[in-house]
Scaffold this motif. Structure first.
Motif, short mmCIF file in Angstrom:
data_model
loop_
_atom_site.label_atom_id
_atom_site.label_comp_id
_atom_site.label_asym_id
_atom_site.label_seq_id
_atom_site.Cartn_x
_atom_site.Cartn_y
_atom_site.Cartn_z
N GLU A 102 13.98 35.83 -25.99
CA GLU A 102 15.19 35.17 -25.47
C GLU A 102 15.97 34.51 -26.60
O GLU A 102 15.41 33.73 -27.38
N PRO A 103 17.26 34.79 -26.74
CA PRO A 103 18.05 34.13 -27.79
C PRO A 103 18.10 32.63 -27.56
O PRO A 103 18.37 32.16 -26.45
N ARG A 104 17.83 31.86 -28.63
CA ARG A 104 17.87 30.40 -28.52
C ARG A 104 19.32 29.95 -28.72
O ARG A 104 19.72 29.50 -29.80
N LEU A 105 20.10 30.07 -27.65
CA LEU A 105 21.51 29.70 -27.68
C LEU A 105 21.74 28.52 -26.74
O LEU A 105 21.05 28.36 -25.73
N THR A 106 22.72 27.72 -27.07
CA THR A 106 23.18 26.66 -26.17
C THR A 106 24.31 27.24 -25.34
O THR A 106 25.33 27.68 -25.88
N ARG A 107 24.13 27.27 -24.04
CA ARG A 107 25.10 27.89 -23.13
C ARG A 107 25.58 26.84 -22.14
O ARG A 107 24.78 26.25 -21.41
N LEU A 108 26.87 26.63 -22.09
CA LEU A 108 27.46 25.61 -21.23
C LEU A 108 28.58 26.20 -20.39
O LEU A 108 29.35 27.03 -20.88
N VAL A 109 28.69 25.74 -19.15
CA VAL A 109 29.84 26.02 -18.30
C VAL A 109 30.57 24.70 -18.08
O VAL A 109 29.95 23.69 -17.71
N LEU A 110 31.88 24.70 -18.33
CA LEU A 110 32.70 23.50 -18.16
C LEU A 110 33.77 23.78 -17.12
O LEU A 110 34.46 24.81 -17.19
N ILE A 111 33.92 22.89 -16.14
CA ILE A 111 34.87 23.06 -15.05
C ILE A 111 35.80 21.85 -15.05
O ILE A 111 35.35 20.70 -15.09
N GLY A 112 37.11 22.12 -15.03
CA GLY A 112 38.07 21.02 -15.02
C GLY A 112 39.47 21.52 -14.82
O GLY A 112 39.71 22.57 -14.21
N GLN A 113 40.43 20.76 -15.33
CA GLN A 113 41.84 21.10 -15.19
C GLN A 113 42.52 20.94 -16.55
O GLN A 113 42.28 19.97 -17.27
N ASN A 114 43.38 21.90 -16.88
CA ASN A 114 44.20 21.85 -18.10
C ASN A 114 43.36 21.54 -19.34
O ASN A 114 43.69 20.67 -20.16
N LEU A 115 42.27 22.27 -19.49
CA LEU A 115 41.34 22.01 -20.58
C LEU A 115 41.84 22.64 -21.88
O LEU A 115 42.33 23.76 -21.90
N ASN A 116 41.68 21.90 -22.97
CA ASN A 116 41.98 22.41 -24.31
C ASN A 116 40.71 23.10 -24.81
O ASN A 116 39.87 22.50 -25.48
N ARG A 117 40.58 24.38 -24.51
CA ARG A 117 39.35 25.09 -24.78
C ARG A 117 39.02 25.15 -26.27
O ARG A 117 37.86 24.99 -26.67
N GLU A 118 40.04 25.41 -27.10
CA GLU A 118 39.80 25.52 -28.53
C GLU A 118 39.28 24.20 -29.09
O GLU A 118 38.35 24.17 -29.91
N ARG A 119 39.89 23.11 -28.68
CA ARG A 119 39.47 21.79 -29.16
C ARG A 119 38.04 21.49 -28.73
O ARG A 119 37.22 20.99 -29.52
N ILE A 120 37.73 21.74 -27.47
CA ILE A 120 36.38 21.47 -26.96
C ILE A 120 35.35 22.29 -27.71
O ILE A 120 34.31 21.78 -28.16
N ALA A 121 35.61 23.59 -27.87
CA ALA A 121 34.67 24.46 -28.55
C ALA A 121 34.46 24.03 -30.00
O ALA A 121 33.32 24.01 -30.50
#
Length: 352
Positions: free
Chosen positions: A317-336
């Motif tokens: 199994e790849p040891r990756l951190t996997r997250l789902v984020l739910i919201g409104q008007n999210l700045n995806r690039e900034r968060i990532a």
């Protein structure tokens, strides 16, 4: 053959639906239960948690099926009906079916699908169980302070039009046969009484409120209502009864797969800061922690987070951190970018 009973588990984001279902599956008392999990996101975090409850291996295992194409109440014809029809071909092997809806799903359109001829002859909605986060309501999160909100509605006609979040929550309450009030161990008796009083004004008189801790509700309480909900939907009003369709454009969900590991405290602190700066309603996923052989489960609602280790990482199994984020008007690039900047390269203990 008799109709197979279907229990719909609905509730707002982070209310504890998966925890309730896990407890039910682990204490099924010999019942053969199939589970349909609906995810609002690109990966099935909740579905994977259910699969890891160790009840899905070997002969006679519990079938857990995931409908990952957005909100289940919007994809009834495309995904839900074919899946239900396939399950009904196996109804001799099942005692009941559980459906966990997305936190953004309206229960009524889903229940209406049980009026379709191919479903109606083989299944009936035994009950709609609405799970409510008692701690969130007590602290004024998600729906705000109940008393202040009601006072504003009464005093100002301009507030009669509820926001989509409020409409969604009220629709889930109005469709309920039972309300499970979770996390009552984290609030005072006075706060619990206030929350229950507010809920009572939004429920039909016969609907009970059941406080619980850590999802521990006996199966005989959740199952066996025999309500045939699809036959009496007119008693369960919805804000969307007269609208052509309901839309979820206001919500967005995105998935992050991050290489490297994370120190839990630093990650939670960063996510809590992002929740304050961005309009984030829900964060959930799995985290790779440096030098830890176990996978860390992370769940967040607003500024509240909880973490626990659920199982070892599998060899392939790849040891990756996997997250789902739910919201409104999210700045995806900034968060990532902010989350990736916290990553620690080494995620396994050194050997030798």
């Amino acid at each position: 053959m008799h109709k197979i009973p279907v229990t719909v588990i609905t509730g707002f984001l982070g209310s504890g639906k998966t925890t309730v279902i896990r407890h039910l599956l682990l204490n099924n008392q010999g019942r053969r239960i199939a589970v349909l999990v609906n995810e609002f996101g690109e990966v099935g975090i909740d579905g994977e948690l259910l699969l890891d409850c160790q009840l899905c291996e070997g002969e006679g295992s519990i079938p857990i099926l995931e409908l990952a194409n957005g909100c289940l109440c919007c994809t009834v014809q495309e995904e839900f009906l074919p899946t239900m029809e396939a399950l009904l071909q196996r109804r001799a092997e099942l005692d009941c079916i559980l459906i966990e809806t997305s936190g953004l799903a309206l229960p009524k359109p889903l229940v209406q699908a049980f009026r379709w001829p191919t479903i109606r002859t083989g299944a009936t909605v035994d009950a709609v169980i609405t799970v409510v986060d008692g701690q969130a309501l007590a602290s004024g999160q998600l729906v705000g302070d109940p008393a202040a909100l009601e006072a504003q509605r009464q005093a100002d006609e301009s507030l009669d039009h509820e926001t989509p979040l409020e409409e969604l929550f009220e629709d889930q309450l109005s469709c309920a046969d039972l309300v499970v009030l979770t996390k009552v161990d984290q609030i005072t008796q006075e706060e619990q009484a206030r929350v229950e009083s507010w809920l009572r004004h939004h429920l039909r008189p016969e609907v009970q409120i059941l406080p619980c801790e850590r999802g521990q509700v006996p199966p005989e309480v959740l199952l066996g209502f025999n309500a045939a909900v699809e036959d009496q939907l007119e008693r369960r009003p919805s804000h969307h009864d007269h609208g052509e369709e309901h839309e979820h454009e206001a919500f967005e969900s995105f998935y992050l797969s991050l290489e490297g590991g994370y120190e839990p405290g630093s990650l939670v602190a960063q996510l809590r800061q992002l929740a304050q700066e961005e309009c984030l309603y829900r964060i959930k996923g799995f985290v790779a922690v440096p030098y830890k052989p176990m996978r860390l489960v992370l769940q967040g609602v607003g500024s509240r987070f909880e973490t626990y280790y659920d199982r070892p990482w599998q060899p392939q199994e790849p040891r990756l951190t996997r997250l789902v984020l739910i919201g409104q008007n999210l700045n995806r690039e900034r968060i990532a970018a902010q989350l990736q900047a916290l990553a620690i390269r080494e995620t396994v203990a050194p050997t030798g």
